[in-house]
Design an enzyme around this catalytic site. Structure first.
Site: not given
Lengths: 456, 456
Positions: A32, A37, A172, A258, A307, A432
Site C-alpha cells: 500500500e 483500506g 451531478g 469521474g 466497493a 412492520h
C-alpha cells in the site's frame, strides 16, 4: 522475500483477496502506497457515510423546528476516528491472518517480481501471482484543475478544516449528489452543475427527478445541461461563469466528474498488460489480465466503481488463485446505491438501458409514501419500480427510491436472482414499520390484490 | 344494510382483510369503536417509531458533543401529525375500495347480525361472514392500576403533554425497552423493573444482555428479578417500593406487563366462540373460529402480538373468505423486532426454545462491529447469530442485534425459508456500508473462508 501472491493496493479491491488467500494458507504480501483500506475506507464510503449519518440526524432535528448545535471540528474529528478504526480493523484482520503489509509504491518488474519503494528504503519481493488493485484517482477537467485547497475532490471535501459557506459541485453523479446532500444539511449553500440532461445521468429520469426534487427541497440548487466555462480565483473566492451566462461566487469547488484508473508508473507496461480505451485494465471473468499470473480487481478494471463490486472481484481472484470454484459476477446484480436521505438503490436494468437495447418490458411502479416508516423518515416522492420482461416473468430491474433503500434493496435481491418469486414475497410477514415491508405489498400489487395500495 | 363481510376492528388485524375483500368485489363493512387504524397506528408502532426516529437523531447529535434543542410540544405535535396522516391513509384506502366504515361499538347478535352503537345512534347490519379483529388492551397489575394520568400504558406514554423528569417502567418486554430507549434519549431518568431473570425474557440471554448493555450506556437503570411491592402517590409523585427494598420516586409509572384480548362485551358469547385459557380467540390455520362463518385475526387470537403477523392473518382470512388459496402462516417466520437503537430482529427459534424442546443445534455468532456502518451508527456489542440444525443444514433461527436490524432481517429471511442457501448468499454483492452486507460475510464465515472476519 518470496510470496505466493503479492497484491498491489489494500483497498476493497485488494485486501479481501489477501484475507482470503492468507486464510487458505498462502503466503501473501499486500503493498500500500498510502493508507490501508484505500479510497473507500479513507476518502470514500466510510467518511462520507459518517458525515451522511450526522447530516440526516441534523435534518431530523430540524423537521420539528429544532436546532442541532455542534462544532464542525468535532464532527470532522469523529469522522476521522471512524475512518481510523476502520483502517485499523483491516490491518488487524490482515495481520492476524499472517499477511505481510508493505508500505510503499510498487513497481512491477516482471510477473514474478515487485519492487517496493518508500522514503526509507527500497525492497524487492518475489511472488508467483500478482493482483493489481490500484484503484482510481479523482479526475479533474481543464477548466477546474485540482489546486489542493479550493478546487477539490472527495478526498479534501470530506476533511475540510472549516465549513465553507458555499460550494459549487461540478458533476451531478453519485459523488456529487451525495456530497450535495451532506453539505446542504450542514447549511452550506450548494450548487450542482451537470453537463447532461439530468443529474444521475446513468439512471432513469424518474429516479433522477425524485432525487432532484428532494435535494431542491433541502436547498441545493441544481443546474442541468450546463457547463462551467470559466473559473477564476480572486480574493479567496472562486468565480465561476456558467455556459448559461450565470455567474457564481463560491468558497469551494468540488470536481466530481469521474475517476481515472491508476495504471501508470507501476510497471504494467513491463508486463504487456492490456488496457481498455479508457485506460482500465482488461480482465476475464476470472479477473485475469492478458498476462498470465497477473490478476486485477476493483476500480482499476472499470465497470461500476463500487466497493461491493470490488470486494466480490477480489474474492473471485482469491478463489481462482487458490484453485477453487469461483462464482461469476453478474455486474447487473451489483446494486447501485446513492445515499441522499431519500436514498436510491438499484439492481438490474434501467428502463433507459432496456430501451436502448430495444427490449420490451413491463413496468410496475408504486409510491412508497403509503408506508408509515416513510412518513416518519420523510420522502413524499419515494417510490419503487420493478421491471419485468415482456411476458411478466423474469425480473429485469428493481429500483428503490426511499429512506433506507440501501438496506432495503438486499431484501429485494432474491427476486432479481430468481431465488424468490412474487408469490413467495407476498406471503412473507416482513416486519412492520420498515421500508422492506414494501416488498410484500409490491408483490401483491403486481399479482393483483394489494391490501395497502390501490390497484392501477 | 346487508354485507358479504363485516369486520369488527379497523386495526392491522382488520383493515387488510377489508381492503382485500372489497378489492375482490365483496361488500364489506368495517366497524371501529375508536380510531381507524387501531392500536398500531394510533398508540403503537406509528407514534412510537416517530418518537424513536427523533430519539436516535438526538443521540447522533450528542455523539459528537452536540446539543439538539427542540420543544417537546413540537415533537408530540409532529408525532400526532404522522399518526393522523397514517390513519387518514387507511380511511382513504378503504373508502376508495368501497368499504363502508362504521364508527361505533359492535355487538354481535348472531353470526349474521351485528349491532353498531355510538353516541348518536344504534344501527344494525347483516353480514354473511364476520371477522373479529378487536385487538388487545394494555394490562395493568394490582399494585399499579392505570389511573389515566400518572400510572399509564403506551397509550398515554406516547402523547405526554409535558416531558416527565423520571419514569418507572414496570416490565422489560418489547414495549418497556423500546420506550425506555426513547425516553432516555429525551433525558428522562428511566428505571425498568423486570420480574424475571432478564429483560426481554422470551429471547436468548446474549440478546437481552446486548440490549441491556446498550440501554445502560444510554443511562437507563435496569433492575431484574425484582417486583414493585408498593406504589403510592404523594404530592404529585409516585413512590415505589421494590421487592429488593429499594425506594424510587418518579413522575410517571409506565405499566408494560402484557396485554389482554378484547373479547368481552361484543357478544362473542352469543356465538359460542371458543377462547383459550388466556381469553384469546381460538382459530384454525384458516383463521376460522369454532363458529362457522366467524373469523378472527390479529392480537385477539394471541400468538406474537405484532402488526405484521396481524396483517398476514388478515390477508389469510380475506383469501379464505373469497374462496382463494390461502398461505399457511409459519408463526416462527414472523420477525420479532425491537427498536432500541441497537435493534433486535429475530426469525425462527431461539437457543432457549431449541433447548427446551431437547433439540440439538449448531450455533454461529459473529460480532458486527467490524462493519463500518455499525462503527458509524454505533453498537460495539452488535452481533448476528445463525442457528443451524444438528447436521448444519437447515436454518432454525436468525438473530440480528444491530442498528437497522429491523430492515436487515428481511434480507436474511430467504435463508430461513429455504429459498437461498449460504452459498447463494456468499455470492451476492450486497451493498457496502450497510448492515445487510453482513449476510454475505456471515455466509462465508459459516462456509469456511470469511474475508472480513477471523475464523472461529
Amino acid at each position: 522475500m518470496k510470496y505466493d501472491v503479492a497484491i498491489i493496493g489494500s483497498g476493497v479491491g485488494g485486501y479481501p483477496a489477501g484475507s482470503y488467500l492468507a486464510g487458505k494458507g498462502l503466503k501473501v504480501a499486500v503493498i500500500e502506497k498510502h493508507l490501508i483500506g484505500g479510497e473507500c475506507t479513507n476518502y470514500g464510503c466510510v467518511p462520507s457515510k459518517a458525515l451522511y449519518q450526522f447530516a440526516e440526524a441534523v435534518k431530523t432535528i430540524e423537521k420539528i423546528n429544532g436546532v442541532a448545535e455542534y462544532k464542525w471540528s468535532e464532527l470532522i474529528e469523529w469522522a476521522k476516528g471512524v475512518v481510523k478504526e476502520s483502517r485499523e480493523g483491516i490491518s488487524y484482520l490482515l495481520e492476524s491472518k499472517g499477511v505481510d503489509l508493505y508500505n510503499g509504491v510498487a513497481l512491477i518488474e516482471s510477473n514474478k517480481r515487485v519492487k517496493i519503494k518508500n522514503s526509507a528504503e527500497l525492497k524487492e519481493i518475489e511472488a508467483d501471482k500478482l493482483i493489481v488493485a490500484t484503484g482510481t484517482d479523482p479526475g479533474d477537467i481543464p477548466v477546474a484543475r485540482f489546486d489542493g485547497s479550493g478546487i477539490i475532490s472527495n478526498r479534501e471535501a470530506l476533511y475540510l478544516d472549516d465549513k465553507p459557506e458555499s460550494m459549487l459541485i461540478i458533476g451531478g453523479g453519485v459523488v456529487g449528489v451525495e456530497l450535495a446532500n451532506v453539505f446542504s444539511a450542514f447549511k452550506v449553500d450548494v450548487t450542482i452543475v451537470e453537463l447532461l440532461d439530468h443529474i444521475l445521468p446513468f439512471t432513469d429520469r424518474d429516479i433522477a427527478l425524485a432525487v432532484k426534487t428532494h435535494l431542491s427541497q433541502r436547498g441545493v440548487r441544481i443546474i442541468e445541461k450546463t457547463t462551467v466555462g470559466r473559473l477564476e480565483k480572486a480574493s479567496g473566492k472562486y468565480h465561476a461563469e456558467l455556459s448559461n451566462g450565470e455567474k457564481l461566487e463560491v468558497d469551494k469547488v468540488l470536481v466530481a466528474v469521474g475517476r481515472k484508473p491508476n495504471t501508470r508508473g507501476i510497471g504494467l507496461e513491463n508486463l504487456g498488460v492490456e488496457l481498455d480505451s479508457k485506460g482500465f485494465i482488461k480482465v476475464s471473468e476470472r479477473m485475469e489480465t492478458s498476462t498470465q499470473g497477473v490478476f486485477a480487481t476493483g476500480d482499476v478494471v472499470g465497470g461500476p466503481l463500487l466497493a461491493h463490486k470490488a470486494i466480490l472481484e477480489s474474492i473471485i481472484a482469491g478463489r481462482v488463485i487458490s484453485g477453487e470454484e469461483a462464482p461469476r459476477l453478474d455486474y447487473k446484480l451489483v446494486p447501485i446505491t446513492i445515499f441522499t436521505g431519500l436514498e436510491v438503490a438499484s439492481v438490474g436494468y434501467t428502463e433507459k438501458e432496456l430501451q436502448s437495447m430495444g427490449l420490451k418490458y413491463v413496468k410496475y411502479r408504486i409510491p412508497l409514501y403509503y408506508l408509515s416508516s416513510v412518513k416518519i423518515k420523510g420522502g413524499k416522492n419515494a417510490f419503487a419500480k420493478i421491471i419485468l420482461d415482456e411476458r411478466g416473468g423474469r425480473v429485469l430491474g428493481i429500483h428503490i427510491v426511499a429512506p433506507n433503500a440501501s438496506e432495503v434493496v438486499s431484501a429485494y435481491i432474491p427476486l432479481y436472482i430468481g431465488k424468490m418469486n412474487l408469490k413467495d414475497a407476498a406471503q412473507v410477514p416482513y416486519p412492520h414499520l420498515t421500508v422492506s415491508e414494501s416488498l410484500r405489498d409490491f408483490a401483491e400489487y403486481i399479482l393483483g390484490e394489494p391490501v395497502h395500495l390501490l390497484k392501477k
